[in-house]
Design a protein around this motif. Sequence first.
Motif, PDB file in Angstrom:
ATOM      1  N   PHE A 277      87.130  -1.428  49.558  1.00 27.28           N
ATOM      2  CA  PHE A 277      88.062  -1.177  50.660  1.00 27.28           C
ATOM      3  C   PHE A 277      89.410  -0.718  50.109  1.00 27.28           C
ATOM      4  O   PHE A 277      89.947   0.323  50.508  1.00 27.28           O
TER       5      PHE A 277
ATOM      6  N   HIS B  44      89.810  -8.114  46.128  1.00 21.04           N
ATOM      7  CA  HIS B  44      88.752  -8.804  46.861  1.00 21.04           C
ATOM      8  C   HIS B  44      88.185  -7.820  47.874  1.00 21.04           C
ATOM      9  O   HIS B  44      88.916  -7.312  48.721  1.00 21.04           O
ATOM     10  N   ASN B  45      86.873  -7.546  47.763  1.00 24.74           N
ATOM     11  CA  ASN B  45      86.251  -6.414  48.471  1.00 24.74           C
ATOM     12  C   ASN B  45      86.904  -5.119  47.989  1.00 24.74           C
ATOM     13  O   ASN B  45      87.489  -4.351  48.762  1.00 24.74           O
TER      14      ASN B  45
ATOM     15  N   CYS C 137      81.754 -15.863  50.937  1.00 25.39           N
ATOM     16  CA  CYS C 137      82.652 -15.428  49.859  1.00 25.39           C
ATOM     17  C   CYS C 137      83.895 -14.747  50.402  1.00 25.39           C
ATOM     18  O   CYS C 137      84.451 -13.829  49.777  1.00 25.39           O
ATOM     19  N   LYS C 138      84.358 -15.177  51.567  1.00 27.58           N
ATOM     20  CA  LYS C 138      85.625 -14.679  52.082  1.00 27.58           C
ATOM     21  C   LYS C 138      86.763 -15.214  51.219  1.00 27.58           C
ATOM     22  O   LYS C 138      86.644 -16.274  50.594  1.00 27.58           O
TER      23      LYS C 138
ATOM     24  N   ALA D 296      84.933 -10.525  45.169  1.00 31.17           N
ATOM     25  CA  ALA D 296      83.907 -10.876  46.156  1.00 31.17           C
ATOM     26  C   ALA D 296      82.515 -10.728  45.549  1.00 31.17           C
ATOM     27  O   ALA D 296      81.651 -11.603  45.707  1.00 31.17           O
ATOM     28  N   THR D 297      82.292  -9.632  44.831  1.00 32.81           N
ATOM     29  CA  THR D 297      80.991  -9.420  44.185  1.00 32.81           C
ATOM     30  C   THR D 297      80.748 -10.468  43.108  1.00 32.81           C
ATOM     31  O   THR D 297      79.643 -11.019  42.997  1.00 32.81           O
TER      32      THR D 297
ATOM     33  N   ARG E 286      79.723 -13.779  44.649  1.00 34.02           N
ATOM     34  CA  ARG E 286      78.346 -13.810  45.160  1.00 34.02           C
ATOM     35  C   ARG E 286      77.338 -14.065  44.047  1.00 34.02           C
ATOM     36  O   ARG E 286      76.281 -14.656  44.286  1.00 34.02           O
TER      37      ARG E 286
ATOM     38  N   ASP F 252      85.648  -6.681  41.246  1.00 33.38           N
ATOM     39  CA  ASP F 252      85.628  -7.111  42.646  1.00 33.38           C
ATOM     40  C   ASP F 252      85.342  -8.607  42.677  1.00 33.38           C
ATOM     41  O   ASP F 252      84.243  -9.052  42.323  1.00 33.38           O
TER      42      ASP F 252
ATOM     43  N   THR G  13      94.262 -14.178  45.161  1.00 39.49           N
ATOM     44  CA  THR G  13      93.148 -13.553  44.441  1.00 39.49           C
ATOM     45  C   THR G  13      93.281 -13.761  42.937  1.00 39.49           C
ATOM     46  O   THR G  13      92.271 -13.869  42.225  1.00 39.49           O
TER      47      THR G  13
ATOM     48  N   ASP H  77      96.220  -5.956  46.775  1.00 42.02           N
ATOM     49  CA  ASP H  77      95.719  -6.119  48.140  1.00 42.02           C
ATOM     50  C   ASP H  77      96.496  -5.164  49.038  1.00 42.02           C
ATOM     51  O   ASP H  77      97.711  -4.979  48.860  1.00 42.02           O
TER      52      ASP H  77
END
Length: 596
Positions: A109, A105-106, A149-150, A134-135, A138, A132, A175, A26
């Motif tokens: 970025f 996560h994401n 999905c924060k 986050a993906t 989802r 990822d 994470t 991160d």
Amino acid sequence: MTTAPAQASFDDLGTLLSDLTYVVVDLETTGGAESDRITEIGAVKVRGGEVLGEFQTLVNPRTDVPPLIAVLTGITNAMVAGAPTLREVLPAFLAFAQGCVVVAHNAPFDTGFLRRACEGLGYAYPRWPVLDTATLARVILVRDEVPNCKLGTLARHFRTAVTPNHRALTDAQATVDVLHGLMERVGNLGVHTLEDLQEFSRQVSPQRRARRTWARDVPEVPGVYLFVAEHEAGTGTPGGEAQRHVLYVGKSKNLRARVRTYFTAAEKRRRIDEMVRLATGVETIPCLTTLQADVLELRLIAAHAPRYNRRSKFPERTSWVKITDEAFPRLSIVTGVRDDGATYFGPFPRRQAAEDVVLAVYDGFPLRQCTARLSATRPTAACALAGMRRCCAPCDGSVGREEYAALVEEVRSALVSDPRPAVRAVSTRLTRLVAEHRFEEAETIRRRLEALTRTARRFHRIASLAACPEIVAARREGDGWDIHVIRHGRLAATGVASRHEVPQAVARSTVATAETVRPASGPLPAAGIEETEQIADWLEQPGVRLMHIDGDWAWPLHAVLDHESFVHHALGGAGPVTSTDVVEDRRLEAVGPGGA
């Protein structure tokens, strides 16, 4: 036919998730723009659920931390003032993450900032596998479980040991727990390898992923593959045999690698996804050379008209311009070539292109445009085009049969031998239109002339091969030679001479077993137009050697104009014809693989 075996091999399974080492990373930054800087890096290295190490450091961004970012992350200018710079920190992080799967996560970025950091400091960006969370969330979780999905939401859902607080190491630790929770969920869905997880995150169905085993026994050689669907015989089926339908035909230099892609996220076409779901197996036909694979693909598509090949929906449609064989010939657009003594020019992929060429001829030559069959002994009234001097009016006897025949011969020459007279014939008009700034009209004439010169190249590529009873050519590939026998524009045989074989001996045996090919009518090859063009592409590659040729593989000297010559003649250039007028002279010497 290749069908799904009962159990996949270890090669088919891929890399087990439990055998991988992950670095969950991160970053905290001064903002989200590409010009912003990293202020903190936090990472956790895990394997098999066990934490192997942690990495955390503040980074001096050499710029102010915006007040809103300071409030959000708690990182202030005072905290980073004495921190090491990115140039000092980045090598240590790259070493920490070496050989691992990067998780974030994401992820775009974080990996985006890391990529720009590597580029800015002169480091090669590592080719990490990236996950990822986050993906994944989802795809795996439903709206009833989590509203979004924060990272904070997922941390509460999976009851992580730490609460994310916008500090790099804490967020990375949270994470890790989210990743383990997501992996536990997908394990029940048959996802056990990194490849499975990556494809699952891109919504590749388990049924489609399971069919990767179809590629297990496919050879890694050039060839053609067919997706087929077999169904049990129904009542009234002749002979009681199963129904077999070819759904899709493709080719590849590496059959196994290409077939595998159909069961991964690399294949994104909707119609192909549907095709894979309907298929019951894959058949492969290994080929000796890539040209043989190209040609076989075209022939199989023509034979089976597979439902999911676009070329099957739009088969080879061509038009030709025909100079009719009658007392006073005219131009006609037809869809096929017959053995009727007429002259044919083409092929055209669209009728509009054929119409442009016909109009280009009418712009330069006063050929009759009517469709009636004229008599040499019974004159009829002339049409309005004669009064406009757009037609020489053979209908009313203004020109005799011999004079008109000479005009037709000029048109024939402009189409099949030398387009320069057709281009020069409109140069005065074209120059005048440009001088008067009537550019739209000038563009129309230019488009017609370019259709003529462009089609001339295609015509001679095809007709020159169609006229050759036999060409034997070779090209070095690796340590050997690819050898092809071409007869009347059709691939008649293929051979390969290894490094320990004499190419001439292999060529002789290939010729001896080659298909007998009869010539087609007129300029048509004894194969499909696309096949002959594929052969022409191969013959025109650097390094191709002609071992034997029966007949002349030749183009007329001025058959095709390049752009410079086209402009020269279209705008009324004076002076003798120069070497720039000559684009293609296909008179080639027959040499063996050992020749010059």
